[in-house]
Write an enzyme that holds these catalytic residues in place. Structure first.
Site, PDB file in Angstrom:
ATOM      1  N   GLU A  34       0.825  -1.211   0.000  1.00  0.00           N
ATOM      2  CA  GLU A  34       0.000   0.000   0.000  1.00  0.00           C
ATOM      3  C   GLU A  34       0.865   1.269   0.000  1.00  0.00           C
ATOM      4  O   GLU A  34       0.780   2.105   0.907  1.00  0.00           O
ATOM      5  CB  GLU A  34      -0.914   0.020   1.226  1.00  0.00           C
ATOM      6  CG  GLU A  34      -1.894  -1.133   1.284  1.00  0.00           C
ATOM      7  CD  GLU A  34      -2.828  -1.053   2.501  1.00  0.00           C
ATOM      8  OE1 GLU A  34      -2.670  -0.141   3.336  1.00  0.00           O
ATOM      9  OE2 GLU A  34      -3.712  -1.909   2.603  1.00  0.00           O
TER      10      GLU A  34
ATOM     11  N   GLU B 216      -5.023  -8.530   1.363  1.00  0.00           N
ATOM     12  CA  GLU B 216      -5.661  -8.069   2.606  1.00  0.00           C
ATOM     13  C   GLU B 216      -7.125  -7.808   2.353  1.00  0.00           C
ATOM     14  O   GLU B 216      -7.505  -7.247   1.308  1.00  0.00           O
ATOM     15  CB  GLU B 216      -5.074  -6.746   3.120  1.00  0.00           C
ATOM     16  CG  GLU B 216      -3.755  -6.860   3.793  1.00  0.00           C
ATOM     17  CD  GLU B 216      -3.290  -5.511   4.361  1.00  0.00           C
ATOM     18  OE1 GLU B 216      -4.138  -4.669   4.749  1.00  0.00           O
ATOM     19  OE2 GLU B 216      -2.067  -5.308   4.386  1.00  0.00           O
TER      20      GLU B 216
HETATM   21  O1  IFM Z   1      -3.503  -2.575   9.518  1.00  0.00           O
HETATM   22  C1  IFM Z   1      -3.573  -2.127   8.207  1.00  0.00           C
HETATM   23  C2  IFM Z   1      -2.425  -2.684   7.397  1.00  0.00           C
HETATM   24  O2  IFM Z   1      -1.197  -2.370   7.951  1.00  0.00           O
HETATM   25  C3  IFM Z   1      -2.462  -2.133   5.989  1.00  0.00           C
HETATM   26  N1  IFM Z   1      -3.773  -2.300   5.394  1.00  0.00           N
HETATM   27  C4  IFM Z   1      -4.913  -1.905   6.173  1.00  0.00           C
HETATM   28  C5  IFM Z   1      -4.865  -2.564   7.534  1.00  0.00           C
HETATM   29  C6  IFM Z   1      -6.119  -2.193   8.353  1.00  0.00           C
HETATM   30  O3  IFM Z   1      -6.239  -0.811   8.489  1.00  0.00           O
END
Ligand code: IFM
Length: 480
Positions: free
Chosen positions: A201, A386
């Protein structure tokens, strides 16, 4: 930021310039669920959980680790909602075997973790810290011993503070140092660690860390945006080259936070469309295009003036074995002439179903980003690296009977099945996250885990979602 309800977490979106942000509603909620024909995932679909070093490891001063930008940021009063820090987190540096046992206990195929750059190279460059690398060798071996495939992210926002003090991602040199670090990792671990995710990200780190000041390194300077974006893309390209030069048997990809950008409706809808296109360029295309096409979107020209050198875009464009997609919610956007970049966050449509963060629960957004990647970038292999949701903010214990999380996961996995039926080459799904951990500026008030942890004792307690996810991973069949 939190009170105004326009932080990353409140809306799952961003705006350039927090002070100028405001809210305006989007018209008309729409149907968000997808109905795939089949509820069966293929046998070779990869089921995993994801985590990140800073959020889990603790042991910040152990075995020669150097400080990262987040070590510095978390110590500034007011930066972390509950005044906590990640000095212990889930204690996973010491208790990694417990984590591995939980992953194995859930019958999962894979574990996505991140490597802390400053454990490996305490000041980000120069002398290698063998003890730091040893930790990851132990973790990888423990995973392989249980038939769990390790996926390592090389950069999940924790830049070594030593490099930040020299300029950080604003400077081209950081991209070169990143490639050196990748080389060190693959030289030591490449014989056992085969799956690499270069950046996590990067848009979040670029915008929230350098323009909005909500994450480390805590800067608020819109002029940094172009250089930081480009040097992260360049570093990614150089790191991919370094890994491939090190070994020919790796699976190399990168992870992006992709969000559909939707304009707020109403009388200003046409103008809001301009703002949402601007956000789309900055948030999605500024990362996808350099990687897959060796170009930047036109809207980035202003930001990138004088930054991109001859030959750079041949480096950013690299073949990848997979694209990692992180998805939580769509972004709603409106034009605000007073906001830097003229981009502001809008509220989700009236009547939308919201999660504990106030974000729109919208699995159709996941379908949308997966299908967009398929159409615009020649259908790469995709891993959802994710997806997940948090309990409502609380300093209290986690919700163990977390039916809301099960529903969220089920509905998003329906979108994954539907995307596969539409031709998207989605090969795996990593739930965020294994254990409730340090959720950046929200400290421990936000809990995303399949497993709860008592912060006094370190005792881990699986939630209802853990058993649900285990049944899914074992059968490959998504319950109705
Ligand atoms: O915890 C974060 C992660 O580090 C990166 N993506 C989003 C998750 C939830 O906010």
């Amino acid at each position: 930021m939190e009170q105004s309800g326009v932080s990353r977490r409140a809306l799952g979106a961003l705006a350039l310039g927090g002070a100028a942000m405001g809210l305006s509603g989007c018209e008309g909620a729409h149907d968000t669920d997808l109905n795939p024909k089949s509820r069966q995932f293929p046998k070779d679909f990869t089921w995993g959980v994801a985590s990140a070093a800073f959020q889990t490891e603790g042991a910040q001063d152990v075995d020669g680790r150097g400080p990262s930008v987040w070590d510095v940021f978390e110590k500034v009063p007011g930066h972390i909602k509950d005044g906590s820090d990640a000095t212990v987190a889930t204690d996973s540096y010491r208790r990694y075997q417990d984590d591995v046992d939980l992953i194995a206990g859930a019958g999962l195929d894979a574990y996505r973790f991140s490597i802390s750059w400053s454990r490996v190279l305490p000041s980000g460059e120069g002398a290698v810290n063998v003890a730091g690398l040893d930790h990851y060798a132990r973790l990888v071996e423990a995973l392989l011993a249980k038939d769990i495939e390790p996926y390592a992210t090389l950069f999940h926002w924790d830049l070594p503070q030593g490099l930040q003090e020299k300029g950080g991602w604003k400077d081209r040199d950081t991209a070169l140092r990143f490639a050196d670090y990748a080389r060190v990792v693959v030289d030591r671990l490449g014989d056992r660690l085969k799956n690499y995710i270069i950046l996590n990200e990067a848009a979040v780190h670029a915008v929230f860390g350098h323009v909005l000041g909500e994450g480390a390194p805590g800067l608020k300077d819109e002029a940094l945006l172009g250089p930081v974006i480009h040097h992260m893309n360049l570093g990614q390209g150089l790191a991919i080259q370094a890994l491939r030069a090190g070994r020919s048997d790796l699976q190399v990809g990168t992870t992006m936070a992709l969000q559909p950008c939707r304009p707020a409706g109403g009388p200003w809808a046409i103008w809001n469309r301009l703002a949402s296109d601007g956000l789309d360029a900055l948030w999605n295309k500024a990362w996808l295009d350099p990687l897959f096409k060796g170009t930047y979107p036109k809207d980035m020209d202003e930001f990138l003036k004088g930054v991109v050198q001859d030959g750079d875009l041949a480096i950013t464009r690299q073949p990848v074995d997979f694209l990692g997609v992180n998805y939580y919610a769509p972004a709603y956007v409106r034009l605000d002439l007073n906001a830097p970049g003229k981009i502001a966050v809008a509220a989700p449509p009236k009547g939308s179903e919201l999660d504990a963060f106030g974000r729109h629960i919208d699995p159709s957004g996941l379908f949308e980003v997966l299908d967009r990647v398929r159409r615009a970038y020649a259908s790469p292999k995709i891993l959802v690296t994710e997806n997940g949701c948090s309990d409502a903010f609380s300093n209290g214990p986690a919700v163990l009977n977390d039916q809301f999380r099960i529903a969220y996961l089920r509905r998003h996995l329906q979108a994954v099945l539907a995307a596969r039926e539409a031709g998207c080459d989605v090969r795996g799904y990593f739930e965020w996250t294994l254990i409730d951990n340090f959720e950046w500026d929200l400290g421990y008030t936000s809990k995303f885990g399949l497993v709860a942890m008592d912060r006094k004792t370190g005792v881990r307690t699986p939630k209802a979602s853990y058993a649900w996810f285990k049944a899914l991973a074992e059968s490959g069949r998504l319950p109705v």
